[in-house]
Design an enzyme around this catalytic site. Structure first.
Site, PDB file in Angstrom:
ATOM      1  N   GLY A  17       6.309  -0.502  -7.182  1.00 59.70           N
ATOM      2  CA  GLY A  17       6.325  -1.475  -6.087  1.00 59.70           C
ATOM      3  C   GLY A  17       4.998  -1.450  -5.357  1.00 59.70           C
ATOM      4  N   LYS A  18       4.767  -2.406  -4.508  1.00 60.11           N
ATOM      5  CA  LYS A  18       3.558  -2.400  -3.677  1.00 60.11           C
ATOM      6  C   LYS A  18       3.764  -3.373  -2.537  1.00 60.11           C
ATOM      7  CE  LYS A  18      -0.626  -0.484  -3.880  1.00 60.11           C
ATOM      8  NZ  LYS A  18      -1.068   0.750  -4.548  1.00 60.11           N
ATOM      9  N   GLY A  19       3.027  -3.148  -1.445  1.00 54.85           N
ATOM     10  CA  GLY A  19       3.143  -4.045  -0.303  1.00 54.85           C
ATOM     11  C   GLY A  19       1.794  -4.281   0.338  1.00 54.85           C
TER      12      GLY A  19
END
Ligand code: NAD
Length: 416
Positions: free
Chosen positions: A104-106
């Protein structure tokens, strides 16, 4: 040629591996797409009382092997495409390291340097509340990335804990050591880069104590990479840089002194010893090892012919474009890819999460030893695939990672 987006670049690397490993096309289609992309537009009250609306993202690319894992970046140029690419890379990074995680990444589109500390806190807390619908210690566990740090992770953890009504240490990693953080986390990505630089030099028959190294970017990753390569491998750091430019000294830079200088002056370029160079010049230096540890696309079709390093150890995510990769492979330059070389951070993040869930904390020596052992194992696993197919290390790392995620997906089956 039409400009390719970062996500398209990432998928191109994936497709190259899929072709060699002969993966079922249907499964490849499942694995290359992100599972969830959340975009949040949220208001923040600024210090002067006016309201500003910011845009944030959280992407979960794949969770077949465990919860999503990946950092959060604050940068004015961050966008959904970039976050999708970074989440995609996290899936393969956690799989290369054989961690029980997905990717995931944000990010938030913001220049944090223009905010006061209180504004930064309100922005961070509101963003985390907004993405909380898909976050949790067993769902998705963020961590620091460009322009985010342990203080921000503490705010995230507190925000989540306030919303659920109990303290949930395991919801983010990269926290302060005395607040559920892990010893050795801050240096972890740099330590992993150091292990890979040492192994790459061994592969090429270079004596680490006589080697020269240039490091682009002097943040968390670049700083610790330079420090540990100098201190523990005995190599000479001849150049370092940050967004304002670089310093070159063929006699070797005192890394501890330049870290102190950057702390007080905010940049390395005003360091009194050595000569000033540009970031472009740094990349083209005649060194044994080059560590790009800043941002994406540093090595591209336009400068790859001038690259003279014998090995490139990718501290940053996505610093080499596919065109540059081809040229580097033909030139015989060994590229230790990002999904392996900078996996030290997520590996110690995994240790942190395990410690939080068990409420039992490890000594720094245990962490360092476990990290170095896992990095070495992953490097050797990737090398075996590289030799088997006579391919570049990036494609080999993808093959190793895709095989693991494909296995999990086949075993679980496609729901319902
Ligand atoms: P950071 O914010 O701590 O540091 C970034 C550094 O890059 C700063 O020194 C900045 O001045 C420099 N920089 C920015 N633009 C530049 C440019 N155009 N030319 C040269 N230098 C420039 O960020 P970080 O955490 O060190 O992350 C750096 C890279 O490593 C990113 O690609 C990130 O995704 C990746 N990464 C970070 C971690 C981690 O644990 N922090 C883990 C894996 C990968």
């Amino acid at each position: 040629m039409a400009e390719r987006s970062l996500y398209e670049t990432a998928v191109e690397q994936f497709n190259k591996a899929v072709k060699i490993m002969d993966l079922e096309p249907d499964l490849a289609d499942v694995l290359r797409r992100p599972k969830r992309c959340l975009i949040v537009e949220f208001p923040v009250v600024m210090d002067d009382g006016h309201i500003e609306v910011f845009t944030g993202f959280r992407v979960q690319h794949n969770i077949a092997r465990g919860p999503a894992k990946g950092g959060i970046r604050y940068h004015p140029d961050t966008n959904l495409d970039e976050v999708k690419a970074l989440a995609f890379w996290m899936t393969w990074k956690t799989a290369v390291m054989n961690l029980p995680y997905g990717g995931g990444k944000g990010g938030i589109k913001v220049d944090p340097k223009k905010l006061s500390k209180r504004e930064l806190e309100r922005l961070s807390r509101r963003y985390f509340s907004e993405i909380q619908i898909i976050i949790g210690p067993h769902n998705d566990i963020p961590a620091p990335d460009v322009n985010t740090n342990a203080d921000i992770m503490a705010w995230y953890m507190d925000t989540y804990s306030m919303n659920v009504g109990y303290t949930a240490l395991g919801v983010v990693t990269g926290k302060p050591v005395d607040l559920g953080g892990s010893r050795g986390r801050e240096e972890a990505t740099g330590r992993g880069v150091k292990v890979c630089a040492g192994l790459a030099m061994r592969t090429l028959g270079i004596d680490t104590s006589k080697a020269t190294v240039a490091v682009q970017g002097f943040g968390n990753v670049g700083r610790f990479s330079a420090l540990l390569i100098a201190k523990e491998l005995g190599s000479k750091i001849v150049a370092v840089s940050d967004s304002k430019g670089g310093i070159y000294d063929p006699e070797g830079i005192d890394v501890e002194a330049i870290i102190e200088h950057k702390k007080t002056q905010g940049t390395v370029v005003t360091y009194p010893k050595g000569q000033k160079i540009t970031n472009e010049e740094l990349l083209e230096l005649d060194v044994d090892v080059l560590v790009p540890a800043a941002l994406e696309n540093a090595i591209h079709a336009g400068n790859v012919d001038n690259i003279r390093a014998k090995a490139i150890v990718e501290g940053a995510n996505g610093p080499t474009t596919p065109e540059a990769d081809e040229v580097l492979f033909k030139k015989g330059i060994l590229v230790v890819p990002d999904i392996l070389a900078n996996a030290g951070g997520v590996t110690v993040s995994y240790f942190e999460w395990v410690q939080d869930l068990q409420a039992f904390f490890w000594k720094v020596d245990q962490i360092r030893a476990a990290l170095e052992e896992m990095m070495t194992k992953a490097y050797e696993d990737v090398m075996k695939i590289k030799e088997k197919y006579n391919i570049d290390m990036r494609t080999a790392a993808y093959i190793l990672a895709i095989d693991r995620v494909a296995y999990a997906t086949r075993k679980r089956g496609i729901y319902p």
